[in-house]
Scaffold this motif. Structure first.
Motif: not given
Length: 287
Positions: A79-99
């Motif tokens: 990820f090449r994120l800027k301030k405030g960016d959110i990326r989300v990945r979901v697998r069933q009831n499990l959520t992974a995110l990078v902020w």
């Protein structure tokens, strides 16, 4: 609690890490109750979250991006994120995110709904904190605040023995927990005032204790089973040199003949200074 004594290879298996096994063992008494568990990235992993979920324990925590099971773009940090960016990945009831705030923050949760992806900043350009991050900071903040409060007035000093440090750390936590319980009952008292009151009460209690018997100083005097004739008569029996040769009263008793130039000033009898002088004045045989 369990005391961490270094890498615990005995608790780890081929499929379960030592940290996974430690958290699982610590949670055995709360299985099926519906507790929510917060942890930092030292413990969190997908396998641990999935196992605890089957025991009705939901989890939330920061996660290391290279953890096994995370998406490839997380593991490779693509990820090449800027301030405030959110990326989300979901697998069933499990959520992974990078902020992205000042740095990339990786989160893993199965107790929150997945947030929307995008860039979220306020009118001043500050990154808006996702609800998952805010909730994690709130609850993990209790642990951080407790550590801070305990360390402000820490009893423990530098020591070579880890057991001493552990003992005083537990004592610090006991005092802190007592303060928290007192505050929950409505007491208006600062942490510092509570500790000062505790010290005053302990000193007051110690002052009412009966005085301890004073131990005698120096070498313990030898105790003889017999009563000394010197002490009984309270006379001055001292050895002195004689101008003429005298027969030792003690050595001569069994039929021996031994002349000496030492005598008792009071008794005026010849006595060997080594042994015979004491025997004559202490044993009733020579009276």
């Amino acid at each position: 609690m369990k005391v961490y004594l270094g890498k615990d290879r005995t608790r780890a298996s081929q499929d379960v890490t030592a940290t996974h096994a430690t958290v699982r063992d610590l949670c055995r008494r709360i299985e099926g109750v519906g507790h929510k568990l917060y942890m930092d990235n030292f413990f969190s992993s997908l396998d641990l979250f999935d196992e605890l979920m089957t025991k009705n324990i939901t989890c939330c925590g920061t996660v290391r991006p290279n953890r096994k099971g995370l998406p490839d773009d997380f593991r490779r940090r693509q990820f090449r994120l800027k301030k405030g960016d959110i990326r989300v990945r979901v697998r069933q009831n499990l959520t992974a995110l990078v902020w992205k705030d000042k740095r990339d923050v990786y989160m893993l949760t199965n107790m929150h709904s997945p947030p929307a992806e995008g860039s979220f900043c306020d009118e001043h350009g500050n990154a808006i904190k996702p609800a998952i991050v805010a909730n994690y900071n709130k609850h993990m903040g209790y642990v951080d605040k407790a550590d801070t409060m305990a360390n402000i007035y820490s009893i423990c000093g530098r020591t070579w023995k880890w057991t001493n440090k552990l003992f005083f750390h537990l004592l610090d936590l006991t005092i802190l927990n007592s303060y928290i319980l007192l505050s929950s009952c409505g007491a208006k008292l600062s942490h510092r005032e509570f500790r000062l009151a505790l010290v005053r009460n302990m000193l007051e209690h110690a002052g009412r204790a009966p005085p301890r018997p004073q131990r005698p100083r120096g070498r313990t005097p030898a105790v003889s089973s017999g009563s000394f004739r010197i002490e009984e008569s309270k006379q001055e029996h001292w050895s002195t040199s004689s101008t003429s040769k005298l027969r030792c009263r003690v050595c001569s008793t069994p039929g021996k003949r031994r002349t000496v130039r030492i005598k008792c000033v009071k008794c005026d009898v010849g006595l060997c200074i080594s042994g015979c002088f004491q025997d004559f004045h202490t044993k009733p045989t020579f009276r």
